[in-house]
Design an enzyme around this catalytic site. Structure first.
Site, mmCIF file in Angstrom:
data_model
loop_
_atom_site.group_PDB
_atom_site.id
_atom_site.type_symbol
_atom_site.label_atom_id
_atom_site.label_comp_id
_atom_site.label_asym_id
_atom_site.label_seq_id
_atom_site.Cartn_x
_atom_site.Cartn_y
_atom_site.Cartn_z
ATOM 1 N N LYS A 2 48.075 18.216 40.742
ATOM 2 C CA LYS A 2 49.222 18.890 41.356
ATOM 3 C C LYS A 2 50.358 18.033 41.001
ATOM 4 O O LYS A 2 51.648 18.487 41.025
ATOM 5 C CB LYS A 2 48.992 19.409 42.549
ATOM 6 C CG LYS A 2 50.044 20.361 43.224
ATOM 7 C CD LYS A 2 49.756 21.805 42.944
ATOM 8 C CE LYS A 2 50.790 22.942 43.368
ATOM 9 N NZ LYS A 2 51.139 23.576 42.278
ATOM 10 N N HIS A 55 59.910 32.032 10.975
ATOM 11 C CA HIS A 55 60.190 30.479 10.045
ATOM 12 C C HIS A 55 59.103 29.515 10.105
ATOM 13 O O HIS A 55 59.069 28.300 9.948
ATOM 14 C CB HIS A 55 61.363 29.955 11.097
ATOM 15 C CG HIS A 55 62.632 30.573 10.798
ATOM 16 N ND1 HIS A 55 63.278 30.929 9.870
ATOM 17 C CD2 HIS A 55 63.178 31.555 11.765
ATOM 18 C CE1 HIS A 55 64.402 31.621 10.018
ATOM 19 N NE2 HIS A 55 64.441 32.109 11.225
ATOM 20 N N GLU A 95 46.710 26.065 30.812
ATOM 21 C CA GLU A 95 46.212 25.008 31.833
ATOM 22 C C GLU A 95 45.070 25.610 32.690
ATOM 23 O O GLU A 95 44.001 24.712 33.194
ATOM 24 C CB GLU A 95 47.316 24.454 32.571
ATOM 25 C CG GLU A 95 47.892 25.653 33.665
ATOM 26 C CD GLU A 95 48.922 25.008 34.494
ATOM 27 O OE1 GLU A 95 49.724 25.803 35.240
ATOM 28 O OE2 GLU A 95 49.096 23.772 34.622
ATOM 29 N N LYS A 150 50.581 28.729 31.652
ATOM 30 C CA LYS A 150 49.729 29.122 32.791
ATOM 31 C C LYS A 150 48.274 29.362 31.957
ATOM 32 O O LYS A 150 46.999 28.881 32.521
ATOM 33 C CB LYS A 150 49.958 30.489 33.379
ATOM 34 C CG LYS A 150 51.152 30.368 34.243
ATOM 35 C CD LYS A 150 50.892 29.838 35.623
ATOM 36 C CE LYS A 150 51.059 28.142 35.734
ATOM 37 N NZ LYS A 150 52.417 27.605 35.615
ATOM 38 N N TRP A 209 42.812 10.385 39.868
ATOM 39 C CA TRP A 209 43.268 10.851 38.653
ATOM 40 C C TRP A 209 43.295 9.782 37.605
ATOM 41 O O TRP A 209 44.127 9.092 37.675
ATOM 42 C CB TRP A 209 44.404 11.505 38.651
ATOM 43 C CG TRP A 209 44.835 12.383 37.660
ATOM 44 C CD1 TRP A 209 44.464 13.777 37.166
ATOM 45 C CD2 TRP A 209 45.825 12.089 36.445
ATOM 46 N NE1 TRP A 209 45.040 14.142 35.805
ATOM 47 C CE2 TRP A 209 45.860 13.228 35.563
ATOM 48 C CE3 TRP A 209 46.546 10.831 36.374
ATOM 49 C CZ2 TRP A 209 46.566 13.147 34.201
ATOM 50 C CZ3 TRP A 209 47.015 10.712 34.846
ATOM 51 C CH2 TRP A 209 47.306 11.788 34.267
ATOM 52 N N GLU A 224 56.211 29.662 29.872
ATOM 53 C CA GLU A 224 55.437 29.709 31.019
ATOM 54 C C GLU A 224 54.302 30.531 31.119
ATOM 55 O O GLU A 224 53.062 30.109 31.666
ATOM 56 C CB GLU A 224 56.432 30.149 32.286
ATOM 57 C CG GLU A 224 55.599 30.253 33.746
ATOM 58 C CD GLU A 224 55.213 29.017 34.185
ATOM 59 O OE1 GLU A 224 55.411 28.042 33.439
ATOM 60 O OE2 GLU A 224 54.580 28.780 35.133
ATOM 61 N N ARG A 277 46.373 15.630 44.480
ATOM 62 C CA ARG A 277 46.756 14.360 43.650
ATOM 63 C C ARG A 277 45.967 14.102 42.590
ATOM 64 O O ARG A 277 46.095 13.276 41.775
ATOM 65 C CB ARG A 277 47.100 13.344 44.708
ATOM 66 C CG ARG A 277 47.978 13.520 45.584
ATOM 67 C CD ARG A 277 48.147 12.680 46.565
ATOM 68 N NE ARG A 277 48.954 11.406 46.129
ATOM 69 C CZ ARG A 277 50.347 11.319 45.877
ATOM 70 N NH1 ARG A 277 51.067 12.539 46.443
ATOM 71 N NH2 ARG A 277 50.841 10.614 45.444
ATOM 72 N N ASN A 332 47.451 3.850 44.149
ATOM 73 C CA ASN A 332 47.824 4.831 43.357
ATOM 74 C C ASN A 332 49.159 4.285 42.652
ATOM 75 O O ASN A 332 49.807 3.440 43.293
ATOM 76 C CB ASN A 332 48.301 6.027 44.491
ATOM 77 C CG ASN A 332 49.262 6.906 43.773
ATOM 78 O OD1 ASN A 332 49.062 7.275 42.623
ATOM 79 N ND2 ASN A 332 50.265 7.410 44.701
ATOM 80 N N GLY A 333 48.980 4.458 41.377
ATOM 81 C CA GLY A 333 49.987 4.205 40.537
ATOM 82 C C GLY A 333 49.547 3.245 39.384
ATOM 83 O O GLY A 333 48.250 3.550 38.997
ATOM 84 N N CYS A 382 46.670 10.381 42.259
ATOM 85 C CA CYS A 382 45.745 9.713 42.937
ATOM 86 C C CYS A 382 46.065 9.681 44.672
ATOM 87 O O CYS A 382 47.429 9.769 44.749
ATOM 88 C CB CYS A 382 45.326 8.140 42.674
ATOM 89 S SG CYS A 382 44.655 8.069 40.983
#
Ligand code: AGP
Length: 614
Positions: free
Chosen positions: A609, A510, A494, A491, A77, A487, A27, A103-104, A2
């Site tokens: 982000k 396995h 997401e 990518k 967010w 990674e 954010r 925010n929080g 946020c």
């Protein structure tokens, strides 16, 4: 996550607020809102979805807000309650005079809400933030002093918050405060600002105060007064922000992600400049503040990070262990902070974070610092909260990364690990000189090799189209490229929302091998070196189960064309450097698949982000 902005002054309040929110979209971006005091009324405007929806709404309402001299804004967010208009901030109290953006996370909001409801507060949203609006309102009715009301209310809050609050009866004033969430105050001439981060205000001012935990600022157009939690007025340090206002441009690329992928060769060059001149010269890493003796005697390194930064840390482990003969443990910060760890003053702790704000990593770093460890931070934001905890700070200087999917910051973080390992190895004498020279030489020529790869994207584009309808993907690799598999899969997940898993190739048999059939693409990362033959055997096992076979390789072996349905070739690099090369086609593969599927590449759903909640 946020983002919050506050403005008091003579400019168009809504323009300043939405301009600031645009710069904070990294954010969160699931809903947004502003509150202004205009025509002696607190007016609140909110919109679900992208910020543009709020801008459109405010354009329609411009006559209603034109007399405003004070306002607060928020980009969300979602944590508590789905992203809709009701849950969007600002939130208000029963009489609608007060507005708050936050925010929080308020951890004790349930208890507070139950108490406030009993006392007559009427709640409309599912958020934790609405509790703050009612609590401050209650204190204001008792004290008739907004700053004191905020001070008393925050004493009852548990958790993290950055807050901006306005009230119709308190003319042209914003009360701003924070605890464990970022907030800075921008100082102007006849105007003042509050914001979660520098980009939101840098267009207007370069002078700022970073509030400390529990401090409260009172902003009017011509004054900023700051108080500690005991109500003593303090003299805060005014800092000059080392930033230039920049217009973020895609430079002709369709998305920021594609632009940022193409910036990677320059990011590597930039990192090397001043740190490594030639393959014969020693690495210069003055950022590491431990003296030579302490570096020689290091017997353990602990790295903490999340997401892509965690994958960079895993590569870092392989590099440091190979060159420096020091054991390196890597752990997701979110796991590290909730168990008994043995990190102490004999351990070097490295925190890796693009944003320098990730809550879990910040907590992990603070915990280790309290136990006496030397803290080394690798970050793209040398002005961040994490950087402020650092004993040693390596800024990776990748430039602002706009796309939520990290790309150039990842290769920059890897560069930090290469240079750190070479520096340590040179001090300790732990690696053969010729070997080190070969690695340094490879790093110096790497940007041109990646540039070459970036001129040949057609094959990757074609591959993306062929496999874009797959519901699942497996990426396999061994050794130092295990992290590349993780990674590459991250990518793809997401930005395309395709389920993708990164696996150590030797582990396939396995369990996961049971999933293989003719619908499942298995992408084998086969960079030449120690484990090349081994992974070739693992690929054969997948072929025998009819999987769709893709290879990513720097080998020129023509026989690979028989084994694989599709071969993605990259220029040859030394195995230790190969994660830098191998990740690029995987970033592009994810990009082109997402783009082909019409996804929102730069702002994928549900993500932000900067992840400032644990
Ligand atoms: C990367 O593509 C992700 N968006 C995410 O995993 C990110 O790397 C993670 O949230 C950590 O962020 P940080 O590097 O800013 O700490």
């Amino acid at each position: 996550m946020c983002g919050i902005v506050g403005y008091v002054g003579d400019k168009s309040v809504c323009e300043v607020l939405t301009g600031g929110l645009s710069a904070l979209e990294y954010r969160g971006y699931d809903s947004s809102g502003v509150a202004v005091i205009a025509d002696n009324e607190t007016k609140i405007y909110k919109a679900e979805g992208k910020l543009q929806n709020l801008k459109d709404l405010l354009a329609e309402k411009q006559n209603e807000v034109k007399t405003a001299r004070v306002g607060i804004g928020h980009i969300r967010w979602a944590t508590h309650g789905i992203p809709n208009e009701i849950n969007a901030h600002p939130h208000t109290n029963n009489d609608g005079k007060l507005a708050v953006v936050h925010n929080g996370i308020i951890e004790n909001y349930k208890e507070l809400r139950a108490k406030l409801e009993q006392q007559g507060a009427i709640f409309h949203s599912e958020t934790d933030t609405e509790t703050v609006a009612h609590l401050v309102s209650q204190k204001y009715n008792e004290t008739h002093d907004l700053k004191e009301a905020v001070r008393l209310a925050t004493k009852e809050l548990e958790g993290a918050y950055a807050l901006c609050i306005i009230h119709k009866d308190v003319k042209d004033t914003i009360i701003a405060t924070r605890r464990n969430a970022p907030l800075l105050i921008g100082l102007g001439e006849g105007e003042n600002f509050a914001a979660s981060d520098v980009p939101a205000i840098i267009e207007h001012t370069k002078r700022a105060i970073y509030l400390d935990d529990n401090e409260i600022a009172v902003l009017t157009p011509n004054s900023v007064d700051v108080y500690d939690s005991d109500n003593n007025k303090i003299n805060p340090k005014v800092e000059l922000l080392p930033w230039e206002p920049i217009t973020l441009s895609k430079m002709g690329y369709k998305h920021f992600m594609l632009k940022e992928i193409h910036e990677q060769p320059d990011v590597i060059r930039n990192f090397l400049s001043g740190k490594l001149h030639t393959a014969d010269s020693k690495a210069i890493l003055n950022e590491v503040k431990l003296d030579k003796e302490s570096l020689k005697n290091l017997n353990r390194i602990q790295v903490v990070a999340c997401g892509t930064s965690l994958h960079a840390a895993i590569v870092g482990k392989y590099i440091i262990e190979e060159l420096c003969n020091i054991p390196v443990d890597v752990e997701a910060s979110s796991e590290y902070i909730y168990r008994t760890t043995v990190t102490d003053e004999h351990t070097l702790v490295i925190g890796v974070s693009q944003s320098g704000e990730t809550a879990d990593t910040l907590t992990a770093v603070k915990q280790s610092k309290a136990r006496g460890s030397h803290i080394l931070i690798i970050t793209n934001r040398p002005d961040s909260a994490m950087a402020r905890e650092a004993d040693s700070l390596i800024p990776v200087d990748a430039g602002i990364e706009v796309s939520v999917a990290a790309t150039k910051s990842y290769v920059a973080q890897l560069m930090a690990f290469y240079m750190l390992a070479i520096h340590l190895a040179e001090i300790k004498g732990s690696a053969d000189e010729n070997y080190l020279k070969e690695i340094k030489n490879e790093l110096l020529v790497l940007p041109q090799k990646i540039e070459l790869l970036l001129t040949k994207k057609e094959k990757i584009q074609k591959c993306s189209r062929m496999y874009s309808s797959s519901k699942n993907f497996i990426f396999i690799a061994r050794g130092i490229n295990f992290a590349t598999a993780l990674e590459g899969a991250l990518k793809l997940k997401e930005i395309s929302y395709i389920n993708a898993t990164g696996y150590p190739a030797g582990e396939l048999k396995h369990g996961p091998i049971a999933m293989l059939d003719e619908t499942l693409p298995v992408l084998s990362i086969m960079m030449t070196g120690k484990v090349y033959e081994k992974i070739l055997s693992n690929a054969q096992e997948s072929k025998a189960r009819n999987a769709r076979m893709i290879a990513l390789t720097d080998s020129t072996d023509e026989k690979l064309e028989d084994l694989f349905d599709y071969v993605l070739n990259v220029p040859h690099v030394h195995e230790l450097i190969s994660p830098m090369m191998a990740i690029v086609p995987l970033q592009l593969l994810a990009y082109y698949i997402a783009e082909f599927l019409g996804k929102d590449v730069d702002q994928p759903r549900n993500l932000a982000k900067s992840v400032t909640v644990e």
